[in-house]
Design a protein around this motif. Structure first.
Motif, PDB file in Angstrom:
ATOM      1  N   LEU A  45     -20.115 -47.914 -25.725  1.00 33.61           N
ATOM      2  CA  LEU A  45     -19.212 -47.427 -24.685  1.00 33.61           C
ATOM      3  C   LEU A  45     -18.434 -46.196 -25.161  1.00 33.61           C
ATOM      4  N   ASP A  46     -17.982 -46.222 -26.408  1.00 31.08           N
ATOM      5  CA  ASP A  46     -17.245 -45.069 -26.938  1.00 31.08           C
ATOM      6  C   ASP A  46     -18.124 -43.823 -26.994  1.00 31.08           C
ATOM      7  N   THR A  47     -19.398 -44.016 -27.301  1.00 35.13           N
ATOM      8  CA  THR A  47     -20.325 -42.873 -27.334  1.00 35.13           C
ATOM      9  C   THR A  47     -20.487 -42.271 -25.949  1.00 35.13           C
ATOM     10  N   VAL A  48     -20.620 -43.140 -24.951  1.00 36.20           N
ATOM     11  CA  VAL A  48     -20.730 -42.668 -23.567  1.00 36.20           C
ATOM     12  C   VAL A  48     -19.468 -41.915 -23.157  1.00 36.20           C
ATOM     13  N   ALA A  49     -18.297 -42.455 -23.553  1.00 37.83           N
ATOM     14  CA  ALA A  49     -17.025 -41.803 -23.216  1.00 37.83           C
ATOM     15  C   ALA A  49     -16.933 -40.425 -23.852  1.00 37.83           C
ATOM     16  N   ASP A  50     -17.334 -40.324 -25.128  1.00 34.88           N
ATOM     17  CA  ASP A  50     -17.294 -39.028 -25.813  1.00 34.88           C
ATOM     18  C   ASP A  50     -18.239 -38.026 -25.164  1.00 34.88           C
ATOM     19  N   LEU A  51     -19.418 -38.488 -24.759  1.00 34.91           N
ATOM     20  CA  LEU A  51     -20.365 -37.598 -24.088  1.00 34.91           C
ATOM     21  C   LEU A  51     -19.812 -37.111 -22.753  1.00 34.91           C
ATOM     22  N   GLY A  52     -19.082 -37.985 -22.066  1.00 29.06           N
ATOM     23  CA  GLY A  52     -18.476 -37.585 -20.793  1.00 29.06           C
ATOM     24  C   GLY A  52     -17.484 -36.454 -20.974  1.00 29.06           C
ATOM     25  N   ILE A  53     -16.633 -36.556 -21.998  1.00 35.82           N
ATOM     26  CA  ILE A  53     -15.653 -35.498 -22.278  1.00 35.82           C
ATOM     27  C   ILE A  53     -16.368 -34.210 -22.673  1.00 35.82           C
ATOM     28  N   THR A  54     -17.407 -34.326 -23.501  1.00 37.51           N
ATOM     29  CA  THR A  54     -18.137 -33.139 -23.953  1.00 37.51           C
ATOM     30  C   THR A  54     -18.778 -32.414 -22.771  1.00 37.51           C
ATOM     31  N   LEU A  55     -19.428 -33.162 -21.889  1.00 37.70           N
ATOM     32  CA  LEU A  55     -20.070 -32.541 -20.724  1.00 37.70           C
ATOM     33  C   LEU A  55     -19.039 -31.984 -19.747  1.00 37.70           C
ATOM     34  N   CYS A 201     -32.563 -29.058 -20.772  1.00 36.57           N
ATOM     35  CA  CYS A 201     -32.158 -27.782 -21.374  1.00 36.57           C
ATOM     36  C   CYS A 201     -30.635 -27.679 -21.394  1.00 36.57           C
ATOM     37  N   GLY A 202     -29.997 -28.078 -20.296  1.00 37.38           N
ATOM     38  CA  GLY A 202     -28.539 -28.062 -20.239  1.00 37.38           C
ATOM     39  C   GLY A 202     -27.922 -29.009 -21.254  1.00 37.38           C
ATOM     40  N   LEU A 203     -28.490 -30.204 -21.393  1.00 37.83           N
ATOM     41  CA  LEU A 203     -27.980 -31.170 -22.365  1.00 37.83           C
ATOM     42  C   LEU A 203     -28.177 -30.658 -23.798  1.00 37.83           C
ATOM     43  N   PHE A 204     -29.316 -30.006 -24.040  1.00 38.74           N
ATOM     44  CA  PHE A 204     -29.570 -29.444 -25.376  1.00 38.74           C
ATOM     45  C   PHE A 204     -28.532 -28.359 -25.711  1.00 38.74           C
ATOM     46  N   ILE A 205     -28.248 -27.494 -24.758  1.00 37.67           N
ATOM     47  CA  ILE A 205     -27.276 -26.416 -25.008  1.00 37.67           C
ATOM     48  C   ILE A 205     -25.885 -26.993 -25.235  1.00 37.67           C
ATOM     49  N   ALA A 206     -25.487 -27.970 -24.391  1.00 40.33           N
ATOM     50  CA  ALA A 206     -24.134 -28.530 -24.483  1.00 40.33           C
ATOM     51  C   ALA A 206     -23.957 -29.387 -25.731  1.00 40.33           C
ATOM     52  N   LEU A 207     -24.901 -30.297 -25.966  1.00 33.82           N
ATOM     53  CA  LEU A 207     -24.748 -31.268 -27.053  1.00 33.82           C
ATOM     54  C   LEU A 207     -25.338 -30.788 -28.372  1.00 33.82           C
ATOM     55  N   GLY A 208     -26.510 -30.155 -28.296  1.00 30.42           N
ATOM     56  CA  GLY A 208     -27.171 -29.732 -29.522  1.00 30.42           C
ATOM     57  C   GLY A 208     -26.588 -28.459 -30.109  1.00 30.42           C
ATOM     58  N   VAL A 209     -26.549 -27.411 -29.297  1.00 30.09           N
ATOM     59  CA  VAL A 209     -26.048 -26.121 -29.783  1.00 30.09           C
ATOM     60  C   VAL A 209     -24.528 -26.131 -29.899  1.00 30.09           C
TER      61      VAL A 209
END
Length: 525
Positions: A45-55, A201-209
């Protein structure tokens, strides 16, 4: 357990929306109830929450005007408020320590200063969600609020680096070379096509790069997502990318709100402390309004921006966690801060969603704080002589404008609240002015203009179209009114307001396509 948590989130979100509160408040309440029931927290759940803030921050970057942050109403307002609000809240905590006998306030003045700093911030998640729901992310007051929040995020990064007692690695200087990656990222977006590959591609740019790249050099991952979002904001498909990631972001943010509510089991002392801290919100809001209005913003704009910031930030939880980890605060303060943030969301939501009603109630008093100077982007609008008005100059509004020019000539005026869209339409030769159809003072400005014959409500936000339609009815306009809608229930709501034509753009799109096809066939030999 995951199914139960989703059921809780849906049930409480649905109930809260029925009473006029945004679903995020229901998600917070669902987290508290789920935790009080003694159920185990689902893994991840914490991982999902962190991804939400990042996106979320990545999507902000896609729409961010960097030059806007350099404007004094942004950087000076954010800096002044941080300093004054921190001093005020720290003073309030010191008074509470003197008057109240509770172990929660058994701390040094330095620790209280840290708490005051944490409570001076406002929630980016809350503000963006409310502005998105109202369709006001690009409105002038919305851009002011988002700009202040981004400046606060930058202050947060500096604080976190200092509080952890370490500086970013020397490799952090490599982020200065990120603009060199811009052509490569643009090429990726061009090659991705559409569908699932474009989303990946969008997820790669946001999370990866962005996020992972900044994390590797000792910088905050969320800041990386924001910066990379700004880098690709100039791409022609940036808006399409933001829409493609919208569902992912919304779903993961549910996890964020649930995780706040599941921080622990509160006691009555903690609830009382959280409630007392929420009593400081009017003073925090007063500082926002007083500072923002000094830059020539009208009382309505200052109030709307203030109400978007009238809460405490999830960043307070991070600061509190750091203080607890360094034994500066008892662990109970993590729960106190979680409840304070949650309660502030619940308190701020009805005021923010009913901001126009609040303004009408307080307008006569708030106008006392207006400056003699008026900001150019916030000046009253004069549309005298216009025979046709079009609110919302997107693709539908600009198409309607081009058609009406054939009948009314230069007596057609478009009204748009996004400055960049105003500039785009003016470059194409259209007569477009900067204005907000949800601004009560705008309608009072054109009240006496009898030349107006037709109004077209082409705003993408249905609530904005309904508000404008109500103003036209309440002020006694005799002109014809047409509006767009997306769903049958929206058409019915507009029809109840005596709209002469409510156009369902989805239903009519097929008919328009068939008509165009038949017209093209009729010219074939």
């Amino acid at each position: 357990m995951l199914v139960i948590l989703i059921s809780f989130a849906f049930a409480f979100g649905l109930i809260l929306t029925r009473v006029g509160l945004p679903p995020m408040v229901g998600f917070l309440l669902a987290g508290f109830v789920y935790h009080m029931a003694g159920l185990a927290t689902p893994a991840g759940l914490d991982t999902v929450a962190d991804l939400g803030i990042t996106l979320l921050l990545f999507s902000i970057g896609l729409k961010l005007d960097v030059k806007g942050l350099l404007k004094p109403e942004i950087w000076a307002s954010a800096t002044s408020h941080i300093v004054l609000s921190t001093a005020f809240i720290t003073g309030a905590l010191l008074l509470g320590q003197h008057w109240l006998t509770t172990p929660l306030l058994d701390m040094s003045w330095q620790t209280m200063l840290i708490l005051g700093f944490a409570l001076s911030f406002s929630s980016t998640v809350f503000a963006v969600k409310v502005l998105e729901d109202k369709g006001d992310l690009t409105a002038f007051y919305g851009r002011i609020a988002i700009g202040i929040l981004i400046m606060q995020d930058l202050f947060a990064v500096l604080f976190l680096s200092a509080s952890e007692g370490k500086l970013p690695s020397l490799w952090a200087l490599s982020v200065l070379a990120l603009p060199l990656l811009r052509p490569v990222l643009f090429r990726f977006l061009d090659m991705a096509g559409r569908g699932e590959l474009f989303i990946l591609c969008g997820l790669f740019i946001a999370l990866g790069v962005g996020a992972e790249g900044f994390s590797l050099v000792g910088l905050k991952p969320d800041l990386g997502a924001l910066v990379v979002g700004v880098l690709v904001a100039g791409h022609k498909r940036a808006s399409e990318l933001s829409k493609a990631l919208f569902g992912f972001k919304e779903l993961m943010l549910v996890g964020f709100f649930l995780s706040i509510g599941m921080a622990g089991l509160p006691t009555w002392d903690m609830l009382l402390a959280a409630a007392l801290l929420c009593l400081l919100l009017p003073f925090k809001c007063g500082l926002y309004h007083l500072i923002i209005s000094r830059f020539g913003l009208r009382s309505r704009t200052s109030l709307f921006a203030t109400l978007s910031l009238a809460n405490y930030s999830e960043f307070g939880l991070i600061v509190t966690a750091i203080a607890v980890g360094q034994n500066l605060l008892p662990t109970e303060w993590l729960l106190v801060m979680a409840m304070t943030v949650s309660l502030s969301f619940a308190v701020a939501s009805p005021f923010s969603t009913s901001s126009e009603r609040v303004y009408r109630w307080m307008s006569s008093w708030l106008k006392r704080f207006e400056c003699a100077y008026c900001h150019p982007h916030d000046a009253p609008i004069d549309v005298a002589g216009a025979k046709a008005l079009i609110f919302g100059m997107g693709r539908i509004g600009s198409g309607a404008y081009d058609e009406l020019v054939k009948t009314y000539g230069r007596a057609v005026v478009g009204v748009e609240h996004a400055p960049e869209r105003v500039d785009f339409n003016r470059a194409d030769g259209r007569r477009v002015i900067l204005g907000d159809a949800c601004d009560t003072e705008f309608w009072l400005k054109i009240k006496a203009d009898a030349a107006l014959e037709l109004v077209i409500l082409a705003m993408p936000n249905h609530h904005g179209n309904v508000f404008a339609a109500k103003q036209l009815r309440n002020l006694g306009f005799e002109c014809h009114v047409a509006a767009i809608a997306r769903y049958p229930e929206e058409v019915e709501e507009l029809a109840e307001l005596n709209i002469c034509a409510a156009y369902n753009m989805y239903e009519q799109a097929g008919g328009g396509l068939a008509k165009k096809a038949l017209e093209s066939c009729s010219f074939k030999p």
